[in-house]
Write a protein that holds these residues in place. Structure first.
Motif, PDB file in Angstrom:
ATOM      1  N   LEU A   1      -8.269  -7.071 -17.271  1.00  0.00           N
ATOM      2  CA  LEU A   1      -8.126  -7.922 -16.344  1.00  0.00           C
ATOM      3  C   LEU A   1      -6.781  -8.245 -16.249  1.00  0.00           C
ATOM      4  O   LEU A   1      -6.299  -8.470 -14.995  1.00  0.00           O
ATOM      5  N   GLY A   2      -5.648  -8.189 -17.151  1.00  0.00           N
ATOM      6  CA  GLY A   2      -4.305  -8.239 -16.746  1.00  0.00           C
ATOM      7  C   GLY A   2      -3.858  -6.972 -15.600  1.00  0.00           C
ATOM      8  O   GLY A   2      -3.081  -7.462 -15.005  1.00  0.00           O
ATOM      9  N   LEU A   3      -4.296  -5.799 -16.271  1.00  0.00           N
ATOM     10  CA  LEU A   3      -3.890  -4.810 -15.511  1.00  0.00           C
ATOM     11  C   LEU A   3      -4.480  -4.859 -14.076  1.00  0.00           C
ATOM     12  O   LEU A   3      -3.832  -4.499 -12.829  1.00  0.00           O
ATOM     13  N   LEU A   4      -5.732  -5.568 -13.640  1.00  0.00           N
ATOM     14  CA  LEU A   4      -6.134  -5.660 -12.521  1.00  0.00           C
ATOM     15  C   LEU A   4      -5.317  -6.596 -11.813  1.00  0.00           C
ATOM     16  O   LEU A   4      -4.900  -6.476 -10.638  1.00  0.00           O
ATOM     17  N   ALA A   5      -4.882  -7.783 -12.327  1.00  0.00           N
ATOM     18  CA  ALA A   5      -4.246  -9.010 -11.706  1.00  0.00           C
ATOM     19  C   ALA A   5      -2.950  -8.344 -11.371  1.00  0.00           C
ATOM     20  O   ALA A   5      -2.390  -8.498 -10.184  1.00  0.00           O
ATOM     21  N   LEU A   6      -2.395  -7.418 -12.197  1.00  0.00           N
ATOM     22  CA  LEU A   6      -0.969  -6.927 -11.919  1.00  0.00           C
ATOM     23  C   LEU A   6      -1.032  -5.842 -10.945  1.00  0.00           C
ATOM     24  O   LEU A   6      -0.244  -5.766  -9.980  1.00  0.00           O
TER      25      LEU A   6
ATOM     26  N   ILE B   1       5.465  -2.198   2.842  1.00  0.00           N
ATOM     27  CA  ILE B   1       5.418  -0.862   4.047  1.00  0.00           C
ATOM     28  C   ILE B   1       5.368  -1.424   5.169  1.00  0.00           C
ATOM     29  O   ILE B   1       5.722  -0.823   6.256  1.00  0.00           O
ATOM     30  N   ASP B   2       4.393  -2.383   5.568  1.00  0.00           N
ATOM     31  CA  ASP B   2       4.074  -2.994   6.931  1.00  0.00           C
ATOM     32  C   ASP B   2       5.734  -3.453   7.364  1.00  0.00           C
ATOM     33  O   ASP B   2       5.783  -3.124   8.766  1.00  0.00           O
ATOM     34  N   MET B   3       6.176  -4.183   6.676  1.00  0.00           N
ATOM     35  CA  MET B   3       7.654  -4.601   7.103  1.00  0.00           C
ATOM     36  C   MET B   3       8.496  -3.698   7.607  1.00  0.00           C
ATOM     37  O   MET B   3       9.278  -3.576   8.581  1.00  0.00           O
ATOM     38  N   ALA B   4       8.486  -2.378   6.712  1.00  0.00           N
ATOM     39  CA  ALA B   4       9.443  -1.378   6.929  1.00  0.00           C
ATOM     40  C   ALA B   4       8.982  -0.636   8.148  1.00  0.00           C
ATOM     41  O   ALA B   4       9.927  -0.164   9.039  1.00  0.00           O
ATOM     42  N   VAL B   5       7.753  -0.298   8.299  1.00  0.00           N
ATOM     43  CA  VAL B   5       7.353   0.316   9.555  1.00  0.00           C
ATOM     44  C   VAL B   5       7.574  -0.536  10.657  1.00  0.00           C
ATOM     45  O   VAL B   5       8.037   0.243  11.742  1.00  0.00           O
ATOM     46  N   THR B   6       7.350  -1.739  10.779  1.00  0.00           N
ATOM     47  CA  THR B   6       7.750  -2.638  11.856  1.00  0.00           C
ATOM     48  C   THR B   6       9.215  -2.810  12.072  1.00  0.00           C
ATOM     49  O   THR B   6       9.800  -2.729  13.234  1.00  0.00           O
ATOM     50  N   GLY B   7      10.068  -2.783  11.032  1.00  0.00           N
ATOM     51  CA  GLY B   7      11.433  -3.223  11.490  1.00  0.00           C
ATOM     52  C   GLY B   7      12.564  -1.917  11.239  1.00  0.00           C
ATOM     53  O   GLY B   7      13.487  -2.104  11.732  1.00  0.00           O
TER      54      GLY B   7
ATOM     55  N   ILE C   1       0.933  -6.082  -7.177  1.00  0.00           N
ATOM     56  CA  ILE C   1       1.938  -4.982  -6.891  1.00  0.00           C
ATOM     57  C   ILE C   1       1.364  -4.275  -5.528  1.00  0.00           C
ATOM     58  O   ILE C   1       2.117  -3.890  -4.487  1.00  0.00           O
ATOM     59  N   PHE C   2       0.223  -4.080  -5.311  1.00  0.00           N
ATOM     60  CA  PHE C   2      -0.407  -3.585  -4.219  1.00  0.00           C
ATOM     61  C   PHE C   2      -0.140  -4.094  -3.203  1.00  0.00           C
ATOM     62  O   PHE C   2       0.094  -3.821  -2.102  1.00  0.00           O
ATOM     63  N   THR C   3      -0.273  -5.616  -3.234  1.00  0.00           N
ATOM     64  CA  THR C   3      -0.150  -6.473  -2.131  1.00  0.00           C
ATOM     65  C   THR C   3       1.138  -6.467  -1.629  1.00  0.00           C
ATOM     66  O   THR C   3       1.616  -6.544  -0.192  1.00  0.00           O
ATOM     67  N   LEU C   4       2.136  -6.575  -2.546  1.00  0.00           N
ATOM     68  CA  LEU C   4       3.444  -6.629  -2.246  1.00  0.00           C
ATOM     69  C   LEU C   4       4.146  -5.270  -1.454  1.00  0.00           C
ATOM     70  O   LEU C   4       4.762  -5.389  -0.674  1.00  0.00           O
TER      71      LEU C   4
END
Length: 311
Positions: free
Chosen positions: A26-31, A43-49, A35-38
Motif C-alpha cells: 500500500l505504501g509503494l502504491l501510494a508513493l 512532463i506536460d508542463m515541459a512539453v507546453t513551456g 510520483i507518477f502524478t508529479l
C-alpha cells in the motif's frame, strides 16, 4: 502443549508478515501514484513551456502580446527578494538556534520559545503576509517594496532555519564539547571552531530548503502588494534617474516596486488567451528547475561536507 504453542506462535508470525507485506504494498502504491502524478504534470508542463524558453523570453519584460512577453522583471525580482531574505533569515536563524541550544537556560521561558518556533513552522503563509502588511507596510512605512517582501519571507523561513540548525547542533557528539573544554577552550571558541564547523552541512541544508520554499510562495507576496505587471527593473547602484537627474544610491533598489516569478505565473494563468498559458508553463518550468537546483545543491553540499567530518 509446547508443539501447540509453537504452531500458534508461527501462525501469528505468518499473519504479521502478511500484514507487513500488505502495508508495504500500500505504501509503494501510494508513493507510485504521487510520483507518477508529479511526473505527468512536469512532463506536460515541459512539453507546453519548453518551446518558449528562448533568450528573448528571459530578456523581455511582460507584454500584452503573448509572443513578446518575457520574465525579465520577475526573475530579477525573485533574485533580489531572495537576497534580502537570505541576508536577514540566515544570520538571525543561526544565531537564535545557537543561543537556544548552547547558551539559554532550560526553563519555562525557553520552553515557550521552542513551542512557538515549532508552531510558527506550521502557520499558513498568508498569515505572514497579513502580519507583514500591518507591521512593515503600515507601521514601519517600508512600503510595498523589495525590502518588505524580503523581510516577510525571512519571517516565513526563520523557524525552518532555526529548527535545522538546532538539530544539526544536537547531532554533534557530546565528547566533542567535553574535549574542547578540557583543552581550555571557552564556550564561544567551542561554538565557533567546533560546533558550527561540524554542523555546517545540516545548517546549509536547512537554509537552502527554506529558501526553496520561499522562492515559490505567492500568498504573502500578493498580500503585501506585489505588482502583477511591471515593465521596469529596480534602479541599479549609480544608475541615473532621467526625471530627477540623480544617480541611484547603493541601496535604492530595496525601496523599488517589484514582482516575482509566482506572481507572473499567476497573472498569465488568469488570462483567457491560451498562448499566455504557454508562457505560464515556461515560467513554471523555470521556477521548478530553480527549486530543484537549490535542493540538489543542498544534497551535494551535505554529502561533500559530511564526507570530510571524522569524529
Amino acid at each position: 502443549m509446547n508443539a501447540e504453542k509453537t504452531l500458534a506462535i508461527r501462525a501469528i508470525i505468518r499473519k504479521a508478515r502478511r500484514y507487513d507485506l500488505l502495508v508495504a504494498l500500500l505504501g509503494l502504491l501510494a508513493l507510485s501514484i504521487g510520483i507518477f502524478t508529479l511526473a505527468a504534470l512536469f512532463i506536460d508542463m515541459a512539453v507546453t513551456g519548453v518551446p518558449r524558453l528562448t533568450a528573448d523570453f528571459f530578456l523581455n519584460f511582460p507584454s500584452r502580446r503573448p509572443a513578446e512577453a518575457g520574465i525579465l522583471s520577475s526573475w530579477v525580482g525573485s533574485i533580489l527578494v531572495m537576497t534580502v531574505t537570505a541576508f536577514v533569515a540566515v544570520p538571525l536563524g543561526i544565531a537564535g538556534a545557537i543561543y537556544l541550544e548552547e547558551y539559554a537556560r532550560k526553563n519555562w521561558v525557553t520552553d515557550v520559545i521552542e513551542i512557538n518556533i515549532t508552531n510558527l513552522a506550521g502557520v499558513p503563509s498568508i498569515i505572514y503576509g497579513l502580519l507583514a502588511l500591518g507591521l512593515f507596510v503600515y507601521t514601519f512605512k517600508l512600503g510595498q517594496s523589495i525590502l518588505t517582501a524580503g523581510l516577510t519571507l525571512a519571517l516565513l523561513i526563520l523557524p525552518i532555519v532555526i529548527t535545522a540548525t538546532r538539530e544539526s547542533l544536537r547531532s554533534i557528539p557530546q565528547h566533542i564539547r567535553e574535549a574542547a573544554y578540557a583543552c581550555g577552550a571557552s564556550q564561544w571558541q567551542v561554538v565557533q571552531h567546533h560546533l558550527v564547523k561540524y554542523a555546517t552541512p545540516g545548517i546549509l541544508t536547512g537554509v537552502i530548503i527554506g529558501m526553496s520554499r520561499a522562492i515559490g510562495e505567492t500568498a504573502p507576496i500578493i498580500t503585501i502588494g506585489a505588482l502583477t505587471f511591471i515593465a521596469f527593473l529596480p534602479p541599479a547602484p549609480g544608475q541615473m534617474n532621467i526625471e530627477t537627474g540623480q544617480a541611484a544610491g547603493l541601496f535604492d533598489w530595496l525601496w523599488s516596486p517589484f514582482t516575482v516569478m509566482p506572481i507572473q505565473i499567476f497573472n498569465w494563468t488568469s488570462r483567457p488567451d491560451p498562448r499566455f498559458h504557454e508562457n505560464a508553463a515556461a515560467a513554471a518550468f523555470v521556477l521548478v528547475l530553480m527549486t530543484l537546483s537549490m535542493n540538489a545543491i543542498a544534497i551535494w553540499l551535505r554529502y561533500r561536507l559530511r564526507k570530510n567530518i571524522k569524529w
